[in-house]
Scaffold this motif. Structure first.
Motif, PDB file in Angstrom:
ATOM      1  N   VAL A  96       0.843  -1.200   0.000  1.00 42.49           N
ATOM      2  CA  VAL A  96       0.000   0.000   0.000  1.00 42.49           C
ATOM      3  C   VAL A  96       0.877   1.248   0.000  1.00 42.49           C
ATOM      4  CG1 VAL A  96      -1.683   1.330   1.306  1.00 42.49           C
ATOM      5  CG2 VAL A  96      -1.928  -1.148   1.131  1.00 42.49           C
ATOM      6  N   LEU A  97       1.947   1.211   0.793  1.00 44.08           N
ATOM      7  CA  LEU A  97       2.860   2.358   0.854  1.00 44.08           C
ATOM      8  C   LEU A  97       3.514   2.605  -0.500  1.00 44.08           C
ATOM      9  CD1 LEU A  97       4.621   1.834   4.315  1.00 44.08           C
ATOM     10  CD2 LEU A  97       2.960   3.595   3.705  1.00 44.08           C
ATOM     11  N   ILE A  98       3.920   1.515  -1.176  1.00 47.84           N
ATOM     12  CA  ILE A  98       4.574   1.668  -2.475  1.00 47.84           C
ATOM     13  C   ILE A  98       3.607   2.209  -3.518  1.00 47.84           C
ATOM     14  CG2 ILE A  98       5.624   0.404  -4.400  1.00 47.84           C
ATOM     15  CD1 ILE A  98       6.885  -1.466  -2.365  1.00 47.84           C
ATOM     16  N   GLU A  99       2.416   1.633  -3.582  1.00 52.65           N
ATOM     17  CA  GLU A  99       1.453   2.000  -4.632  1.00 52.65           C
ATOM     18  C   GLU A  99       0.800   3.358  -4.391  1.00 52.65           C
ATOM     19  OE1 GLU A  99      -1.025  -1.030  -6.769  1.00 52.65           O
ATOM     20  OE2 GLU A  99      -0.632  -2.160  -4.925  1.00 52.65           O
ATOM     21  N   ASN A 100       0.483   3.663  -3.141  1.00 51.82           N
ATOM     22  CA  ASN A 100      -0.343   4.837  -2.860  1.00 51.82           C
ATOM     23  C   ASN A 100       0.374   5.968  -2.134  1.00 51.82           C
ATOM     24  OD1 ASN A 100      -2.263   2.178  -2.438  1.00 51.82           O
ATOM     25  ND2 ASN A 100      -3.263   3.783  -3.626  1.00 51.82           N
ATOM     26  N   THR A 101       1.604   5.739  -1.704  1.00 48.75           N
ATOM     27  CA  THR A 101       2.323   6.792  -0.983  1.00 48.75           C
ATOM     28  C   THR A 101       3.697   7.061  -1.585  1.00 48.75           C
ATOM     29  OG1 THR A 101       1.195   6.154   1.068  1.00 48.75           O
ATOM     30  CG2 THR A 101       3.130   7.571   1.273  1.00 48.75           C
ATOM     31  N   ILE A 102       4.588   6.070  -1.531  1.00 48.42           N
ATOM     32  CA  ILE A 102       5.953   6.276  -2.010  1.00 48.42           C
ATOM     33  C   ILE A 102       5.967   6.557  -3.511  1.00 48.42           C
ATOM     34  CG2 ILE A 102       8.228   5.211  -2.265  1.00 48.42           C
ATOM     35  CD1 ILE A 102       7.677   3.622   0.260  1.00 48.42           C
ATOM     36  N   GLY A 103       5.211   5.755  -4.271  1.00 56.48           N
ATOM     37  CA  GLY A 103       5.149   5.964  -5.718  1.00 56.48           C
ATOM     38  C   GLY A 103       4.687   7.365  -6.093  1.00 56.48           C
ATOM     39  N   PRO A 104       3.502   7.803  -5.603  1.00 54.14           N
ATOM     40  CA  PRO A 104       3.044   9.157  -5.924  1.00 54.14           C
ATOM     41  C   PRO A 104       3.989  10.266  -5.463  1.00 54.14           C
ATOM     42  CG  PRO A 104       1.216   7.845  -5.112  1.00 54.14           C
ATOM     43  CD  PRO A 104       2.455   7.013  -4.932  1.00 54.14           C
ATOM     44  N   ILE A 105       4.677  10.057  -4.328  1.00 57.61           N
ATOM     45  CA  ILE A 105       5.604  11.086  -3.837  1.00 57.61           C
ATOM     46  C   ILE A 105       6.729  11.308  -4.842  1.00 57.61           C
ATOM     47  CG2 ILE A 105       7.404  11.561  -2.124  1.00 57.61           C
ATOM     48  CD1 ILE A 105       5.550  10.424   0.000  1.00 57.61           C
ATOM     49  N   PHE A 106       7.366  10.213  -5.285  1.00 59.43           N
ATOM     50  CA  PHE A 106       8.492  10.343  -6.213  1.00 59.43           C
ATOM     51  C   PHE A 106       8.041  10.583  -7.648  1.00 59.43           C
ATOM     52  CE2 PHE A 106      10.587   8.144  -2.678  1.00 59.43           C
ATOM     53  CZ  PHE A 106      11.766   8.873  -2.583  1.00 59.43           C
ATOM     54  N   SER A 107       6.838  10.131  -7.993  1.00 60.23           N
ATOM     55  CA  SER A 107       6.342  10.321  -9.356  1.00 60.23           C
ATOM     56  C   SER A 107       5.766  11.706  -9.580  1.00 60.23           C
ATOM     57  CB  SER A 107       5.262   9.277  -9.682  1.00 60.23           C
ATOM     58  OG  SER A 107       5.797   7.986  -9.715  1.00 60.23           O
ATOM     59  N   PHE A 108       5.173  12.289  -8.542  1.00 59.95           N
ATOM     60  CA  PHE A 108       4.428  13.530  -8.742  1.00 59.95           C
ATOM     61  C   PHE A 108       4.719  14.620  -7.711  1.00 59.95           C
ATOM     62  CE2 PHE A 108       0.560  16.082  -8.032  1.00 59.95           C
ATOM     63  CZ  PHE A 108       0.466  16.685  -9.277  1.00 59.95           C
ATOM     64  N   TYR A 109       4.449  14.330  -6.438  1.00 57.76           N
ATOM     65  CA  TYR A 109       4.481  15.397  -5.439  1.00 57.76           C
ATOM     66  C   TYR A 109       5.851  16.060  -5.316  1.00 57.76           C
ATOM     67  CZ  TYR A 109      -0.096  13.603  -4.079  1.00 57.76           C
ATOM     68  OH  TYR A 109      -1.406  13.211  -4.087  1.00 57.76           O
ATOM     69  N   LEU A 110       6.915  15.268  -5.224  1.00 58.99           N
ATOM     70  CA  LEU A 110       8.259  15.840  -5.095  1.00 58.99           C
ATOM     71  C   LEU A 110       8.671  16.626  -6.343  1.00 58.99           C
ATOM     72  CD1 LEU A 110      10.750  16.164  -3.345  1.00 58.99           C
ATOM     73  CD2 LEU A 110      11.609  13.981  -4.241  1.00 58.99           C
ATOM     74  N   PRO A 111       8.509  16.062  -7.568  1.00 57.90           N
ATOM     75  CA  PRO A 111       8.830  16.852  -8.766  1.00 57.90           C
ATOM     76  C   PRO A 111       8.009  18.138  -8.870  1.00 57.90           C
ATOM     77  CG  PRO A 111       8.649  14.549  -9.341  1.00 57.90           C
ATOM     78  CD  PRO A 111       8.164  14.670  -7.930  1.00 57.90           C
ATOM     79  N   VAL A 112       6.736  18.087  -8.471  1.00 58.53           N
ATOM     80  CA  VAL A 112       5.885  19.284  -8.546  1.00 58.53           C
ATOM     81  C   VAL A 112       6.384  20.362  -7.597  1.00 58.53           C
ATOM     82  CG1 VAL A 112       3.616  20.184  -7.883  1.00 58.53           C
ATOM     83  CG2 VAL A 112       3.776  18.241  -9.417  1.00 58.53           C
ATOM     84  N   ILE A 113       6.755  19.979  -6.385  1.00 53.53           N
ATOM     85  CA  ILE A 113       7.286  20.947  -5.423  1.00 53.53           C
ATOM     86  C   ILE A 113       8.559  21.585  -5.972  1.00 53.53           C
ATOM     87  CG2 ILE A 113       8.343  21.194  -3.138  1.00 53.53           C
ATOM     88  CD1 ILE A 113       6.405  19.055  -2.139  1.00 53.53           C
ATOM     89  N   ILE A 114       9.429  20.758  -6.558  1.00 50.31           N
ATOM     90  CA  ILE A 114      10.671  21.273  -7.151  1.00 50.31           C
ATOM     91  C   ILE A 114      10.365  22.254  -8.272  1.00 50.31           C
ATOM     92  CG2 ILE A 114      12.726  20.646  -8.483  1.00 50.31           C
ATOM     93  CD1 ILE A 114      12.791  18.017  -6.925  1.00 50.31           C
ATOM     94  N   MET A 115       9.429  21.877  -9.161  1.00 50.17           N
ATOM     95  CA  MET A 115       9.085  22.749 -10.284  1.00 50.17           C
ATOM     96  C   MET A 115       8.469  24.062  -9.829  1.00 50.17           C
ATOM     97  SD  MET A 115       7.771  20.372 -13.458  1.00 50.17           S
ATOM     98  CE  MET A 115       6.730  19.270 -12.536  1.00 50.17           C
ATOM     99  N   LEU A 116       7.572  24.002  -8.848  1.00 48.80           N
ATOM    100  CA  LEU A 116       6.946  25.223  -8.351  1.00 48.80           C
ATOM    101  C   LEU A 116       7.982  26.161  -7.747  1.00 48.80           C
ATOM    102  CD1 LEU A 116       3.675  23.839  -6.698  1.00 48.80           C
ATOM    103  CD2 LEU A 116       3.853  25.228  -8.765  1.00 48.80           C
ATOM    104  N   CYS A 117       8.911  25.624  -6.963  1.00 46.89           N
ATOM    105  CA  CYS A 117       9.959  26.446  -6.360  1.00 46.89           C
ATOM    106  C   CYS A 117      10.862  27.054  -7.426  1.00 46.89           C
ATOM    107  CB  CYS A 117      10.791  25.616  -5.376  1.00 46.89           C
ATOM    108  SG  CYS A 117       9.902  25.081  -3.894  1.00 46.89           S
ATOM    109  N   ILE A 118      11.228  26.241  -8.429  1.00 46.65           N
ATOM    110  CA  ILE A 118      12.121  26.731  -9.485  1.00 46.65           C
ATOM    111  C   ILE A 118      11.445  27.805 -10.328  1.00 46.65           C
ATOM    112  CG2 ILE A 118      13.216  26.073 -11.666  1.00 46.65           C
ATOM    113  CD1 ILE A 118      14.023  23.459 -10.363  1.00 46.65           C
ATOM    114  N   TYR A 119      10.188  27.559 -10.724  1.00 46.70           N
ATOM    115  CA  TYR A 119       9.499  28.544 -11.563  1.00 46.70           C
ATOM    116  C   TYR A 119       9.199  29.825 -10.792  1.00 46.70           C
ATOM    117  CZ  TYR A 119       8.931  25.451 -15.561  1.00 46.70           C
ATOM    118  OH  TYR A 119       9.175  24.669 -16.649  1.00 46.70           O
ATOM    119  N   LEU A 120       8.972  29.722  -9.490  1.00 48.54           N
ATOM    120  CA  LEU A 120       8.807  30.926  -8.685  1.00 48.54           C
ATOM    121  C   LEU A 120      10.092  31.729  -8.676  1.00 48.54           C
ATOM    122  CD1 LEU A 120       7.189  32.700  -6.764  1.00 48.54           C
ATOM    123  CD2 LEU A 120       7.939  31.218  -4.875  1.00 48.54           C
ATOM    124  N   LYS A 121      11.221  31.038  -8.518  1.00 51.79           N
ATOM    125  CA  LYS A 121      12.515  31.711  -8.541  1.00 51.79           C
ATOM    126  C   LYS A 121      12.767  32.348  -9.899  1.00 51.79           C
ATOM    127  CE  LYS A 121      16.756  32.719  -7.234  1.00 51.79           C
ATOM    128  NZ  LYS A 121      17.031  33.755  -6.209  1.00 51.79           N
TER     129      LYS A 121
END
Length: 234
Positions: A96-121
Motif C-alpha cells: 500500500v505504501l509503495i502503490e499509494n504513498t511512495i510511488g506518488p511522492i516520487f512520481s508527482f508530489y516531489l517533482p511538482v514541489i521542485i518545479m513550483l519552487c524553481i518557476y517561482l525563482k
C-alpha cells in the motif's frame, strides 16, 4: 484506448499489470523530464553566464538516465507490489505504501514541489531583470514583458496541475476509503493526465516562437539534412 476499455479495466491479470507498469513508468518519466527542463531553465535565466558549464553534455546525460531509471524502478516496484497483493489475504502495508504513498511522492508530489519552487525563482529573477532594463525600454514594455512571463508560467503549471493533481489525489486517498472509487473514474482521471502531453506542445507553440520554428524544422525533415547545433531560433 481499446486496451483500457477491455477486461483490464475490471480484471488485473499479469499482462494488465505489465501494461500498468509501463503506464506508470512512462508517465513518471514525462513528469521527471518536465522537472529537468525546469532545472535547465533555472540556470538559463538565473545564471546565464555559467549556464554552459553547469548544463553540459555530461549533466544532461545524467538527468536523462536518472529520469528513466527512477521511472523504471517505480513502475517495477508498483507491479511487484500488485503481485504481492495476490499472496496476501488483505493488502500488505508495504505494498500500500509503495502503490499509494511512495510511488506518488516520487512520481508527482516531489517533482511538482521542485518545479513550483524553481518557476517561482525564475519568475522573481525575470521580474528583477525586466525592472533593471527600464532605462532602455519604456515602463509599458517592461510591464508587458512581466505580464507575459507571469501568464506563461501560470498557464504551463496550471494546466499541468489540472491534468495530474486529480489522479494522484485519488490514488493517495484510495486506502483511506477502502478503494471505493469506481474503476471507470480512475481510468478517466488517468486519461486526463495523459492529455497533458497533448496540450503541452500547443501551449509552448502559442507562447514561444522558437518552439514553432524548431517544430517546423523537425516536421519538414530538415533536422536530418544538416547540423542545427548552432542554429539560433527566433
Amino acid at each position: 484506448m481499446a486496451f483500457s476499455l477491455s477486461s483490464c479495466l475490471y480484471h488485473e491479470n499479469l499482462f494488465c499489470k505489465v501494461r500498468g507498469s509501463f503506464d506508470i513508468s512512462l508517465s513518471t518519466c514525462s513528469i521527471l523530464n518536465l522537472c529537468c527542463i525546469s532545472i535547465d531553465r533555472y540556470y538559463a535565466v538565473c545564471h546565464p553566464l555559467t549556464y554552459r558549464t553547469k548544463i553540459n553534455h555530461c549533466i544532461i546525460v545524467i538527468m536523462i538516465l536518472l529520469s528513466w531509471g527512477v521511472s523504471a524502478l517505480i513502475g517495477i516496484g508498483v507491479i511487484i507490489a500488485g503481485l504481492n497483493n495476490e499472496e496476501c489475504g488483505e493488502r500488505c502495508l508495504i505494498d500500500v505504501l509503495i502503490e499509494n504513498t511512495i510511488g506518488p511522492i516520487f512520481s508527482f508530489y516531489l517533482p511538482v514541489i521542485i518545479m513550483l519552487c524553481i518557476y517561482l525563482k525564475i519568475f522573481l529573477v525575470a521580474q528583477r531583470q525586466a525592472r533593471s532594463i527600464q532605462n532602455t525600454k519604456s515602463g509599458a514594455t517592461v510591464s508587458k514583458m512581466e505580464r507575459k512571463a507571469t501568464k506563461t508560467l501560470a498557464i504551463v503549471m496550471g494546466v499541468f496541475l489540472l491534468c495530474w493533481l486529480p489522479f494522484f489525489l485519488c490514488i493517495t486517498i484510495l486506502p483511506f476509503i477502502n478503494n471505493s472509487v469506481p474503476v471507470p473514474v480512475i481510468e478517466t482521471l488517468n486519461w486526463l493526465t495523459l492529455s497533458n502531453s497533448m496540450l503541452n506542445p500547443f501551449i509552448y507553440a502559442f507562447f514561444y516562437s522558437w518552439f514553432r520554428a524548431a517544430f517546423r524544422i523537425i516536421i519538414s525533415g530538415k533536422i536530418i539534412q544538416g547540423d542545427f547545433t548552432n542554429t539560433k531560433l527566433p
